[in-house]
Scaffold this motif. Structure first.
Motif, PDB file in Angstrom:
ATOM      1  N   VAL A  83      -4.878  42.896 116.592  1.00  0.00           N
ATOM      2  CA  VAL A  83      -5.731  43.294 115.317  1.00  0.00           C
ATOM      3  C   VAL A  83      -4.490  43.543 114.113  1.00  0.00           C
ATOM      4  N   SER A  84      -3.711  42.505 113.588  1.00  0.00           N
ATOM      5  CA  SER A  84      -2.736  42.584 112.638  1.00  0.00           C
ATOM      6  C   SER A  84      -2.713  41.258 111.833  1.00  0.00           C
ATOM      7  N   ASP A  85      -1.875  41.603 110.615  1.00  0.00           N
ATOM      8  CA  ASP A  85      -1.530  40.264 109.967  1.00  0.00           C
ATOM      9  C   ASP A  85       0.131  39.899 110.026  1.00  0.00           C
ATOM     10  N   THR A  86       0.682  40.657 111.171  1.00  0.00           N
ATOM     11  CA  THR A  86       2.015  40.210 111.279  1.00  0.00           C
ATOM     12  C   THR A  86       2.310  39.956 112.502  1.00  0.00           C
ATOM     13  N   THR A  87       1.270  39.710 113.467  1.00  0.00           N
ATOM     14  CA  THR A  87       1.498  39.395 115.005  1.00  0.00           C
ATOM     15  C   THR A  87       1.306  37.873 115.036  1.00  0.00           C
ATOM     16  N   PRO A  88       1.605  37.101 116.085  1.00  0.00           N
ATOM     17  CA  PRO A  88       1.386  35.780 116.170  1.00  0.00           C
ATOM     18  C   PRO A  88      -0.021  35.267 115.731  1.00  0.00           C
ATOM     19  N   LYS A  89      -0.132  34.369 114.872  1.00  0.00           N
ATOM     20  CA  LYS A  89      -1.653  33.844 114.589  1.00  0.00           C
ATOM     21  C   LYS A  89      -2.547  33.534 115.337  1.00  0.00           C
ATOM     22  N   SER A  90      -1.890  32.610 116.371  1.00  0.00           N
ATOM     23  CA  SER A  90      -2.700  32.080 117.467  1.00  0.00           C
ATOM     24  C   SER A  90      -3.633  32.937 118.074  1.00  0.00           C
ATOM     25  N   SER A 111      -6.935  39.406 111.388  1.00  0.00           N
ATOM     26  CA  SER A 111      -6.550  40.390 110.467  1.00  0.00           C
ATOM     27  C   SER A 111      -7.222  41.701 110.546  1.00  0.00           C
ATOM     28  N   PRO A 112      -6.750  43.048 110.045  1.00  0.00           N
ATOM     29  CA  PRO A 112      -7.640  43.962 110.012  1.00  0.00           C
ATOM     30  C   PRO A 112      -8.832  43.800 109.081  1.00  0.00           C
ATOM     31  N   ALA A 113      -8.556  42.981 107.983  1.00  0.00           N
ATOM     32  CA  ALA A 113      -9.819  43.002 107.051  1.00  0.00           C
ATOM     33  C   ALA A 113     -10.978  41.766 107.688  1.00  0.00           C
ATOM     34  N   ALA A 114     -10.418  41.021 108.398  1.00  0.00           N
ATOM     35  CA  ALA A 114     -11.273  40.057 109.001  1.00  0.00           C
ATOM     36  C   ALA A 114     -12.111  40.857 110.123  1.00  0.00           C
ATOM     37  N   PHE A 115     -11.258  41.803 110.943  1.00  0.00           N
ATOM     38  CA  PHE A 115     -12.110  42.525 112.093  1.00  0.00           C
ATOM     39  C   PHE A 115     -13.096  43.557 111.293  1.00  0.00           C
ATOM     40  N   GLU A 116     -12.857  43.908 110.294  1.00  0.00           N
ATOM     41  CA  GLU A 116     -13.630  44.854 109.789  1.00  0.00           C
ATOM     42  C   GLU A 116     -14.771  44.303 109.170  1.00  0.00           C
ATOM     43  N   ALA A 117     -14.515  43.006 108.613  1.00  0.00           N
ATOM     44  CA  ALA A 117     -15.903  42.181 108.334  1.00  0.00           C
ATOM     45  C   ALA A 117     -16.846  41.915 109.303  1.00  0.00           C
ATOM     46  N   GLN A 118     -16.271  41.685 110.445  1.00  0.00           N
ATOM     47  CA  GLN A 118     -17.020  41.492 111.749  1.00  0.00           C
ATOM     48  C   GLN A 118     -17.795  42.638 112.069  1.00  0.00           C
ATOM     49  N   MET A 119     -17.179  43.632 112.078  1.00  0.00           N
ATOM     50  CA  MET A 119     -17.704  44.941 112.651  1.00  0.00           C
ATOM     51  C   MET A 119     -18.895  45.376 111.470  1.00  0.00           C
ATOM     52  N   ASP A 120     -18.668  45.002 110.319  1.00  0.00           N
ATOM     53  CA  ASP A 120     -19.722  45.439 109.188  1.00  0.00           C
ATOM     54  C   ASP A 120     -20.926  44.490 109.502  1.00  0.00           C
ATOM     55  N   TYR A 121     -20.801  43.528 109.844  1.00  0.00           N
ATOM     56  CA  TYR A 121     -21.905  42.595 110.076  1.00  0.00           C
ATOM     57  C   TYR A 121     -22.581  43.154 111.208  1.00  0.00           C
ATOM     58  N   LEU A 122     -22.066  43.613 112.272  1.00  0.00           N
ATOM     59  CA  LEU A 122     -22.624  44.120 113.532  1.00  0.00           C
ATOM     60  C   LEU A 122     -23.565  45.272 112.982  1.00  0.00           C
ATOM     61  N   ARG A 133     -16.673  35.860 127.700  1.00  0.00           N
ATOM     62  CA  ARG A 133     -16.695  36.590 126.491  1.00  0.00           C
ATOM     63  C   ARG A 133     -16.062  35.438 125.249  1.00  0.00           C
ATOM     64  N   PHE A 134     -16.590  35.964 124.185  1.00  0.00           N
ATOM     65  CA  PHE A 134     -16.191  34.984 122.986  1.00  0.00           C
ATOM     66  C   PHE A 134     -14.928  35.506 122.470  1.00  0.00           C
ATOM     67  N   PRO A 135     -13.944  34.896 122.501  1.00  0.00           N
ATOM     68  CA  PRO A 135     -12.533  35.249 121.960  1.00  0.00           C
ATOM     69  C   PRO A 135     -12.288  35.028 120.500  1.00  0.00           C
ATOM     70  N   PHE A 136     -11.761  35.853 119.781  1.00  0.00           N
ATOM     71  CA  PHE A 136     -11.480  35.779 118.230  1.00  0.00           C
ATOM     72  C   PHE A 136     -10.289  35.955 117.852  1.00  0.00           C
ATOM     73  N   GLY A 137      -9.642  34.973 117.454  1.00  0.00           N
ATOM     74  CA  GLY A 137      -8.365  35.137 116.883  1.00  0.00           C
ATOM     75  C   GLY A 137      -7.820  33.781 116.507  1.00  0.00           C
ATOM     76  N   GLY A 138      -6.824  33.481 115.946  1.00  0.00           N
ATOM     77  CA  GLY A 138      -6.046  32.244 115.352  1.00  0.00           C
ATOM     78  C   GLY A 138      -7.074  31.516 114.489  1.00  0.00           C
ATOM     79  N   SER A 139      -7.564  30.197 114.978  1.00  0.00           N
ATOM     80  CA  SER A 139      -8.575  29.600 114.060  1.00  0.00           C
ATOM     81  C   SER A 139      -9.901  30.087 113.991  1.00  0.00           C
ATOM     82  N   PHE A 140     -10.113  31.195 115.280  1.00  0.00           N
ATOM     83  CA  PHE A 140     -11.598  31.587 115.191  1.00  0.00           C
ATOM     84  C   PHE A 140     -11.809  32.967 114.801  1.00  0.00           C
ATOM     85  N   THR A 141     -11.711  33.070 113.378  1.00  0.00           N
ATOM     86  CA  THR A 141     -11.600  34.212 112.806  1.00  0.00           C
ATOM     87  C   THR A 141     -12.811  34.499 112.005  1.00  0.00           C
TER      88      THR A 141
END
Length: 355
Positions: A30-37, A41-52, A226-234
């Motif tokens: 959960v980071s803007d600086t680690t490998p994208k694959s 991003s923290p912002a996208a993670f927060e948006a997903q938690m807000d949806y829940l 489990r549903f993985p989220f990262g890379g192109s699936f965010t």
């Protein structure tokens, strides 16, 4: 069949469908600086938690769902468990503060050899802090190896001993450092085959992959999705689709070779086009299911003898391929979902590491 009998059959078929739709979601970095694959991003993670939070989802400990699976109890609808893999420090730095603020539990599957070995990984003090705050620290093997893959001229017995020891070492280390180690396991890279599943079952684990899908009370406890989220699936719309899915109402899953000869294992040679055969509790869904394969888009499906037969359009390349099958579940925005993983060696039977 008269009208009343047709109505009764329809009611029985409806009641046979899984009413639950618990989903486990998976993150790595959960980071803007680690490998994208492998990152969100923290912002996208927060948006997903807000949806829940804003859409009446209940976030529960993964152990609560696994106990229901183990006991064969009904799973609650619109329930989510949050998990992380790979011992990454960004889970502690970015995800943990956000989840702690909400009072939400999560499970962190750690490959224990990596813990404390550098800035990219958490250390045991950080894991103890998270555990004290309600996180579950669980087994992701010690070495993070591809479990189904043999090394060199390794015999089947040598492979089983190595894999068993790898899992046991992680479990012992977690218990030593955290004080408790639950009997749940996440396969490194999400990779498993029938032999790996047998080892996990013999050791007493409920085991999780990285193939997509909602939890199913009648599913295999050593291949829990489990549903993985990262890379192109965010993207948030993708997240919304997936957390609202339901388990495909399956009564049987079978595997076949190119010539439709039944097989047990999920390992094939590069160039194979293996068949997946699904039997459903509701035959009316058979012609409504669409299936897709990694890198191929929509793939071949056929209904034969009340089974859905699924085959890729192109031969499988070496590495991992997944078939994803979905069907509209009769509720706005909700779909049945099932994913099956295949592993292919090269044409000489050797493993490659192209994932």
């Amino acid at each position: 069949m008269n009208y009343l009998m047709r109505v009764m059959v329809a009611i029985i078929a409806y009641l046979a469908l899984p009413a639950s739709a618990a989903v486990v979601i998976l993150y790595h970095h959960v980071s803007d600086t680690t490998p994208k694959s492998t990152s969100i991003s923290p912002a996208a993670f927060e948006a997903q938690m807000d949806y829940l939070a804003q859409n009446n989802f209940t976030v529960v400990p993964l152990l609560e769902l696994t106990e229901k699976l183990r006991k064969g109890e009904p799973l609650p609808d619109k329930t989510v468990a949050i998990s992380f893999d790979d011992s990454y420090a960004s889970v502690y730095e970015s995800a943990f503060p956000r989840l702690k603020k909400r009072g939400w539990p999560f499970t962190f599957f750690v490959n224990t050899d990596a813990v404390g070995t550098g800035k990219i990984f958490v250390n045991w003090d950080q894991l103890r802090e998270m555990a004290k705050a309600g996180a579950t620290i669980a087994n992701h093997s010690s070495s993070h190896t591809h479990l189904p893959r043999r090394e060199g001229s390794e015999s089947a017995a040598q492979w089983r001993d190595r894999i068993t020891q790898d899992i046991n070492n992680a479990q012992q280390k977690i218990k030593q450092e955290i004080g408790t180690a639950p009997m749940i396991l996440a396969y490194p890279f999400g990779e498993y085959d029938v032999d790996v599943q047998r080892i996990a079952k013999k050791l007493g684990y409920i085991a999780f992959g990285q193939q997509s899908g909602a939890l199913y009370g009648k599913g295999d406890l050593q291949s829990v999705p489990r549903f993985p989220f990262g890379g192109s699936f965010t993207a948030l719309d993708d997240f919304i689709l997936k957390v609202n899915t339901k388990p495909m109402p399956l009564t049987d899953v079978e595997f076949y070779g190119d010539n439709k000869q039944k097989q047990e294992n999920l390992i094939v040679r590069e160039g194979a086009k293996p068949w997946l055969a699904l039997t459903l509790s509701d035959d009316s869904l058979l012609k409504k299911i669409n299936c897709f394969a990694t890198g191929q888009g929509a793939i071949t499906t056929a209904v034969i003898d009340n089974k859905l037969w699924v085959q890729p359009n192109k031969p499988l390349g070496a590495g991992r391929t997944r078939y994803n099958c979905t069907a509209y579940a009769g509720e706005k925005g909700r779909f049945y979902w099932y994913t099956q993983q295949w592993l292919a060696t090269d044409k000489q039977g050797n493993w490659t590491y192209r994932d």
